[in-house]
Design an enzyme around this catalytic site. Structure first.
Site, PDB file in Angstrom:
ATOM      1  N   GLY A  49       0.807  -1.215   0.000  1.00 33.81           N
ATOM      2  CA  GLY A  49       0.000   0.000   0.000  1.00 33.81           C
ATOM      3  C   GLY A  49       0.843   1.270   0.000  1.00 33.81           C
ATOM      4  CG  ASN A  80      -5.616   3.691   8.613  1.00 35.55           C
ATOM      5  OD1 ASN A  80      -6.035   4.652   7.973  1.00 35.55           O
ATOM      6  ND2 ASN A  80      -4.597   3.787   9.437  1.00 35.55           N
ATOM      7  CB  SER A 117      -1.909  -3.307   1.204  1.00 39.17           C
ATOM      8  OG  SER A 117      -0.987  -4.020   1.988  1.00 39.17           O
ATOM      9  N   GLY A 118      -1.520  -6.393  -0.184  1.00 42.84           N
ATOM     10  CA  GLY A 118      -1.763  -7.829  -0.030  1.00 42.84           C
ATOM     11  C   GLY A 118      -1.926  -8.282   1.411  1.00 42.84           C
ATOM     12  CG  HIS A 119       0.324  -6.569   4.897  1.00 43.00           C
ATOM     13  ND1 HIS A 119       0.114  -6.238   6.215  1.00 43.00           N
ATOM     14  CD2 HIS A 119       0.651  -5.415   4.274  1.00 43.00           C
ATOM     15  CE1 HIS A 119       0.320  -4.940   6.379  1.00 43.00           C
ATOM     16  NE2 HIS A 119       0.646  -4.414   5.210  1.00 43.00           N
ATOM     17  CB  CYS A 127       4.700   4.309  20.893  1.00 37.95           C
ATOM     18  SG  CYS A 127       5.822   4.741  22.199  1.00 37.95           S
TER      19      CYS A 127
HETATM   20  N1  PLP Z   1      -3.083   2.829   3.457  1.00 37.76           N
HETATM   21  C1  PLP Z   1      -3.860   2.417   4.463  1.00 37.76           C
HETATM   22  C2  PLP Z   1      -5.249   2.944   4.587  1.00 37.76           C
HETATM   23  C3  PLP Z   1      -3.373   1.491   5.387  1.00 37.76           C
HETATM   24  O1  PLP Z   1      -4.147   1.080   6.397  1.00 37.76           O
HETATM   25  C4  PLP Z   1      -2.042   1.011   5.232  1.00 37.76           C
HETATM   26  C5  PLP Z   1      -1.467   0.081   6.233  1.00 37.76           C
HETATM   27  O2  PLP Z   1      -1.829   0.082   7.383  1.00 37.76           O
HETATM   28  C6  PLP Z   1      -1.280   1.472   4.146  1.00 37.76           C
HETATM   29  C7  PLP Z   1      -1.830   2.387   3.286  1.00 37.76           C
HETATM   30  C8  PLP Z   1       0.114   0.981   3.925  1.00 37.76           C
HETATM   31  O3  PLP Z   1       0.082  -0.328   3.395  1.00 37.76           O
HETATM   32  P1  PLP Z   1       1.366  -1.282   3.473  1.00 37.76           P
HETATM   33  O4  PLP Z   1       1.485  -1.720   4.883  1.00 37.76           O
HETATM   34  O5  PLP Z   1       1.027  -2.417   2.538  1.00 37.76           O
HETATM   35  O6  PLP Z   1       2.527  -0.521   2.994  1.00 37.76           O
END
Ligand code: PLP
Length: 377
Positions: free
Chosen positions: A73, A154, A202-204, A327
């Protein structure tokens, strides 16, 4: 050290699913060829790569050449922002609009562009955590190069009116990017219907491997490469492709899209139960819109509590959640998302985020609620 028995932090990352693992295995061992090599072993990898690309394209409702595989991501977001900024600058457009509650993978690149002379407008959100289309309309100018607004947040899970925001951008001929890292797999998604020109995944977060992701970029977008080097991915993203990771990602994308409805049907009653039960605890306040939020997300502040302490107390009971504070360099910085929806610093520091996956069970939810009652009553 205690074991994590109940995992409720799926917005942070997810376990690899069996279907993704099975799909990846052949490409981790015998299928190790470089997809750019012309002999059989390489050609096999190239075929797998093309298949994965078509599968992602078909699922998202776009063309194969509009998919760029990335490392996740963060890279997808950075690529979208910097490419749009570069294209805009070439035509004298140096204004970008975003929201106050984006992920840092958007906010930090924009801060850099701001230092380099771009004008950045950060749209406020209401106390419900949702961007108002009329605010976007008012912020657009003749020199706006890009609007980037996430599909779902998120931290508080709020879902943005992406299709409407995209429509407004297109009426003004402005590029629209959506970070769908948290939204994909939780709400149905088709890039054409969403009116997006670019979209990050994002894959994970989808039960695939860490270090995998994709950027959808419509063929009309003037996308300069993010990384220079080899001619992989049509020259738009250099570097030998991670075939196992990409095959796994495509399987995760297919599966998530096919099961979005089922997942929501499973999670909604669990979300409602958690919201109802936690609302009854002392000092509880739900963060983010009551209804327009991901079925997987619950975020509460508990007056007088420290989020990190609650996370650690739950950890001792074998339950993993996260808190709304990050943190950083020894200080507890309140979340920019929670402060944007009107939380005081203390409220922001007292927050706990629960994020479920399709593997979350009713029994786990019951145990989490019982643990919260034990800690707070
Ligand atoms: N964008 C959002 C909304 C996310 O929640 C995250 C990861 O928490 C990212 C981007 C970043 O993704 P990645 O961990 O695959 O780099």
């Amino acid at each position: 050290m205690s074991e994590t028995r109940i995992y409720l932090d799926n917005a942070a990352t997810t376990r690899i699913s069996d279907n993704v693992f099975e799909a990846m295995l052949p490409w981790l061992k015998e299928g190790y060829g470089n997809a750019s090599s012309i002999y059989a072993l390489g050609r096999k990898s190239a075929i797998a790569l093309n298949k994965a690309r078509s599968l992602c394209a078909e699922t998202l409702g776009c063309e194969s050449r509009e998919i760029i595989f990335t490392s996740g991501g963060t890279e997808s977001d950075n690529h979208a922002v910097f490419a749009a900024a570069r294209a805009g600058a070439m035509t004298g457009k140096r204004h970008i609009i975003t929201s106050a509650i984006e992920h840092h993978a958007i906010l930090r690149p924009l801060e850099r562009l701001e230092r380099e002379g771009f004008r950045i407008t950060r749209l406020p959100v209401g106390t419900n955590g949702i961007v108002r289309p009329e605010d976007l309309q008012a912020a657009l100018t003749d020199d706006t190069a890009l609007v980037t607004i996430m599909a779902a947040n998120n931290e508080i899970g709020t879902i943005q009116p992406v299709a409407r925001l995209g429509e407004i951008c297109h009426e003004r001929g402005v590029l629209f990017h959506a970070d769908a890292v948290q939204a994909f797999g939780n709400i149905p998604m088709n890039v054409r219907k969403m009116n997006v020109d670019m979209l990050s995944l994002s894959g994970h977060k989808l039960h695939a491997m860490k270090g995998t992701g994709l950027l959808y970029a419509a063929k009309s977008v003037p996308l300069s490469p993010f990384m220079e080097g080899g001619a992989q991915q049509g020259g738009r993203r250099a570097g030998t492709e991670n075939i196992a990771g990409i095959v796994g990602l495509a399987e995760a994308v297919r599966y998530a899209a096919e099961h979005t409805g089922e997942k929501a049907a499973h999670l909604l009653p669990l979300r409602e139960r958690i919201i109802e039960e936690l609302s009854a605890l002392p000092g509880a306040r739900l963060n983010g819109d009551r209804d327009t939020r991901l079925p997987s997300n619950i975020n509460f502040s508990f007056a007088g509590q420290e989020g990190e302490t609650l996370v650690l107390k739950l950890d001792l009971l074998g339950i993993a959640v996260s808190s709304g504070s990050a943190c950083a360099s020894g200080s507890l910085d309140p979340s920019h998302v929670l402060t944007a929806i009107g939380c005081t610093h203390d409220e922001a520091r007292s927050s706990v985020r629960v994020s479920m996956s399709e593997y979350t069970t009713a029994a786990e939810v019951d145990e989490f609620i019982a643990a919260m009652r034990k800690i707070l009553l």
